[in-house]
Each structure stands twice: as C-alpha cells, then as structure tokens.
Design a protein around this motif. Structure first.
Motif, PDB file in Angstrom:
ATOM      1  N   VAL A  83     -16.134  81.140  69.822  1.00  6.91           N
ATOM      2  CA  VAL A  83     -17.465  81.362  69.260  1.00  6.91           C
ATOM      3  C   VAL A  83     -17.629  80.592  67.960  1.00  6.91           C
ATOM      4  CG1 VAL A  83     -17.722  83.674  70.283  1.00  6.91           C
ATOM      5  CG2 VAL A  83     -16.790  83.438  67.972  1.00  6.91           C
ATOM      6  N   GLU A  84     -18.883  80.407  67.604  1.00  9.42           N
ATOM      7  CA  GLU A  84     -19.238  79.877  66.291  1.00  9.42           C
ATOM      8  C   GLU A  84     -19.912  81.005  65.523  1.00  9.42           C
ATOM      9  OE1 GLU A  84     -22.294  76.655  64.289  1.00  9.42           O
ATOM     10  OE2 GLU A  84     -21.554  76.267  66.316  1.00  9.42           O
ATOM     11  N   ILE A  85     -19.582  81.111  64.253  1.00  7.20           N
ATOM     12  CA  ILE A  85     -20.243  82.110  63.410  1.00  7.20           C
ATOM     13  C   ILE A  85     -21.086  81.393  62.362  1.00  7.20           C
ATOM     14  CG2 ILE A  85     -18.577  83.971  63.753  1.00  7.20           C
ATOM     15  CD1 ILE A  85     -17.352  83.179  61.002  1.00  7.20           C
ATOM     16  N   GLY A  86     -22.146  82.057  61.974  1.00  8.00           N
ATOM     17  CA  GLY A  86     -22.993  81.593  60.890  1.00  8.00           C
ATOM     18  C   GLY A  86     -23.389  82.794  60.051  1.00  8.00           C
ATOM     19  N   TYR A  87     -23.838  82.534  58.835  1.00 11.05           N
ATOM     20  CA  TYR A  87     -24.157  83.630  57.930  1.00 11.05           C
ATOM     21  C   TYR A  87     -25.160  83.147  56.891  1.00 11.05           C
ATOM     22  CZ  TYR A  87     -20.166  80.967  56.322  1.00 11.05           C
ATOM     23  OH  TYR A  87     -19.307  79.943  56.050  1.00 11.05           O
ATOM     24  N   GLN A  94     -27.279  88.255  66.841  1.00 13.95           N
ATOM     25  CA  GLN A  94     -27.714  88.196  65.451  1.00 13.95           C
ATOM     26  C   GLN A  94     -27.590  89.604  64.877  1.00 13.95           C
ATOM     27  OE1 GLN A  94     -30.275  84.674  64.636  1.00 13.95           O
ATOM     28  NE2 GLN A  94     -28.090  84.979  64.626  1.00 13.95           N
ATOM     29  N   LEU A  95     -26.862  89.733  63.785  1.00 18.72           N
ATOM     30  CA  LEU A  95     -26.644  91.037  63.157  1.00 18.72           C
ATOM     31  C   LEU A  95     -27.280  91.080  61.774  1.00 18.72           C
ATOM     32  CD1 LEU A  95     -22.872  91.540  64.011  1.00 18.72           C
ATOM     33  CD2 LEU A  95     -24.829  92.672  65.093  1.00 18.72           C
ATOM     34  N   ALA A  96     -28.036  92.121  61.535  1.00 18.82           N
ATOM     35  CA  ALA A  96     -28.574  92.377  60.203  1.00 18.82           C
ATOM     36  C   ALA A  96     -27.453  92.990  59.371  1.00 18.82           C
ATOM     37  CB  ALA A  96     -29.755  93.332  60.282  1.00 18.82           C
ATOM     38  N   VAL A  97     -27.331  92.547  58.130  1.00 16.52           N
ATOM     39  CA  VAL A  97     -26.380  93.139  57.188  1.00 16.52           C
ATOM     40  C   VAL A  97     -27.192  94.055  56.284  1.00 16.52           C
ATOM     41  CG1 VAL A  97     -24.688  92.713  55.379  1.00 16.52           C
ATOM     42  CG2 VAL A  97     -24.926  91.079  57.264  1.00 16.52           C
ATOM     43  N   GLU A  98     -26.951  95.340  56.408  1.00 18.97           N
ATOM     44  CA  GLU A  98     -27.727  96.343  55.677  1.00 18.97           C
ATOM     45  C   GLU A  98     -26.889  96.936  54.541  1.00 18.97           C
ATOM     46  OE1 GLU A  98     -29.092 100.763  56.753  1.00 18.97           O
ATOM     47  OE2 GLU A  98     -29.944  99.247  58.109  1.00 18.97           O
ATOM     48  N   ILE A 157     -25.757  87.749  60.100  1.00 20.63           N
ATOM     49  CA  ILE A 157     -24.559  87.155  60.691  1.00 20.63           C
ATOM     50  C   ILE A 157     -24.905  86.744  62.120  1.00 20.63           C
ATOM     51  CG2 ILE A 157     -22.152  87.513  61.377  1.00 20.63           C
ATOM     52  CD1 ILE A 157     -22.368  87.858  58.416  1.00 20.63           C
ATOM     53  N   SER A 158     -24.574  85.507  62.471  1.00 21.53           N
ATOM     54  CA  SER A 158     -24.841  84.994  63.817  1.00 21.53           C
ATOM     55  C   SER A 158     -23.521  84.707  64.515  1.00 21.53           C
ATOM     56  CB  SER A 158     -25.638  83.691  63.750  1.00 21.53           C
ATOM     57  OG  SER A 158     -26.829  83.872  63.033  1.00 21.53           O
ATOM     58  N   ARG A 188     -25.647  95.537  62.260  1.00 21.77           N
ATOM     59  CA  ARG A 188     -26.289  96.031  63.470  1.00 21.77           C
ATOM     60  C   ARG A 188     -27.313  95.018  63.954  1.00 21.77           C
ATOM     61  NH1 ARG A 188     -31.116  96.633  61.613  1.00 21.77           N
ATOM     62  NH2 ARG A 188     -31.567  97.482  59.575  1.00 21.77           N
ATOM     63  N   PRO A 189     -27.747  95.133  65.206  1.00 28.07           N
ATOM     64  CA  PRO A 189     -28.808  94.242  65.666  1.00 28.07           C
ATOM     65  C   PRO A 189     -30.081  94.438  64.832  1.00 28.07           C
ATOM     66  CG  PRO A 189     -27.726  95.280  67.534  1.00 28.07           C
ATOM     67  CD  PRO A 189     -27.215  95.963  66.283  1.00 28.07           C
ATOM     68  N   PHE A 190     -30.851  93.380  64.744  1.00 28.70           N
ATOM     69  CA  PHE A 190     -32.121  93.455  64.019  1.00 28.70           C
ATOM     70  C   PHE A 190     -33.098  94.376  64.728  1.00 28.70           C
ATOM     71  CE2 PHE A 190     -30.516  89.646  62.010  1.00 28.70           C
ATOM     72  CZ  PHE A 190     -31.045  89.713  60.728  1.00 28.70           C
ATOM     73  N   GLN A 191     -33.911  95.047  63.925  1.00 27.98           N
ATOM     74  CA  GLN A 191     -34.975  95.928  64.408  1.00 27.98           C
ATOM     75  C   GLN A 191     -36.298  95.416  63.849  1.00 27.98           C
ATOM     76  OE1 GLN A 191     -33.806  99.620  62.610  1.00 27.98           O
ATOM     77  NE2 GLN A 191     -31.919  99.747  63.793  1.00 27.98           N
ATOM     78  N   PRO A 192     -37.416  95.708  64.534  1.00 30.06           N
ATOM     79  CA  PRO A 192     -38.718  95.245  64.030  1.00 30.06           C
ATOM     80  C   PRO A 192     -38.998  95.639  62.572  1.00 30.06           C
ATOM     81  CG  PRO A 192     -38.947  96.021  66.273  1.00 30.06           C
ATOM     82  CD  PRO A 192     -37.530  96.354  65.847  1.00 30.06           C
ATOM     83  N   SER A 193     -38.476  96.761  62.142  1.00 29.77           N
ATOM     84  CA  SER A 193     -38.711  97.212  60.763  1.00 29.77           C
ATOM     85  C   SER A 193     -37.980  96.369  59.724  1.00 29.77           C
ATOM     86  CB  SER A 193     -38.307  98.687  60.616  1.00 29.77           C
ATOM     87  OG  SER A 193     -36.939  98.844  60.944  1.00 29.77           O
TER      88      SER A 193
END
Length: 175
Positions: free
Chosen positions: A88-92, A64-68, A77-78, A11-16
């Motif tokens: 696209v380019e992916i990064g991790y 940018q995705l947070a892996v929870e 994951i970018s 999911r997208p990053f959150q401030p928490s």
C-alpha cells in the motif's frame, strides 16, 4: 474501521466532517505539495464526498480516515492499494495548527501497526514531493527508509517536481 491512539480517533469520514476538513484543505500552505490545489467553494463538496465514499479498505479500494482530536477533524490519512500484492501507499495531511505536536507520528504509527498486524500488509510506501521537508522527516521518524530520489520526474501545478519514495517492510517494523 476505527483506530484510536492516546489522543486521537481515526475513522472513516462522515458528512458532518465537511467544515473541519474544508478548513485545512482550502489553505494554500496545506495543498502546496499535494497533487491538487486548495479546495474552493465550487469544488470542496465534490472533493469531500470522494473522501466519504472511500470508507472501506481492500485490495481494490482506497481508505480515507479522518483524524479526530477533541471532536474536531485535524487531519486525513489515506491508504491506497498499489499494483503489487499486499502493498500500500500511505498519505497524510494535517491542519497546520496541530503541526509539531506529534499527532502525525502518533496516528501513522497506529495505521502502520494496523496494516501490518490486521491486514497482513507486506510493504508500505510513501511518495512525496522532495520540497516537503516536514513529510520527509516524518517518514524517517516512523522508521521508513528512503528508496528513491527522482529528479524532475513529475509535472505538477505547472512545474517539474522531484519525488522521494520511502518504504517500510513488515519485518523491518518489528525488528
């Protein structure tokens, strides 16, 4: 955008998510092959806020995705658009405490499937420092093929580094 696997939520990053994310990006071993050094107390919030802002993928915007896993962010994951259409380019990046447990493989397979199925992406590439053997093996495990092996082509952190490029076409993923 949210994706789930058997064990993770992407999911997208959150401030928490700041403290979990800072826990791995402040490590030298995590950042050794990245374009930036370890996050510090001075720059961490700015670096993190850039991740939070990249929350909607389009042909002009990175995601940018947070892996929870078990309510903790264990990776990142970018997805970056390239100059080519539908490419696209992916990064991790993953916290070393979760290495060798299949989290990167599991999450990248879900991201690749999402990109090919939902976003109708034509080509996915990964660009990596050749010294990052674990990343190269991961590219191979997810079905990517080596497209380039460049010698001392990139100046990073005071030295010339070698670059590998891995790629995957939509039709290869489904064959």
């Amino acid at each position: 955008m949210k994706l789930s696997t058997n064990r993770t939520l992407l999911r997208p990053f959150q401030p928490s998510d700041f403290s979990d994310t800072f826990a791995f990006y402040q490590r030298e071993d995590v950042c050794q092959f990245l374009l930036h050094g370890p996050w510090t107390d001075e720059n961490a919030m700015q670096m993190f806020e850039e991740k939070v802002q990249k929350n909607n993928f389009s042909t002009n915007n990175a995601l940018q995705l947070a892996v929870e896993f078990e309510q903790q962010v264990i990776g990142d994951i970018s997805i970056f658009p390239t100059d080519m259409p539908a490419s696209v380019e992916i990064g991790y990046v993953f916290h070393p405490a979760y290495a060798g447990q299949g989290f990167a493989l599991e999450t990248l397979q879900a991201v690749i499937n999402y990109l090919f199925e939902t976003q109708k992406i034509h080509r996915i590439q990964a660009v990596l420092d050749k010294r990052n053997v674990a990343s190269e093996k991961l590219c191979q495990r997810i079905g990517m093929r080596k497209e380039g092996d460049f010698k001392k082509d990139f100046w990073n952190k005071g030295m010339w580094t070698n670059t590998l490029i891995y790629g995957l076409l939509r039709e290869e993923f489904y064959s």
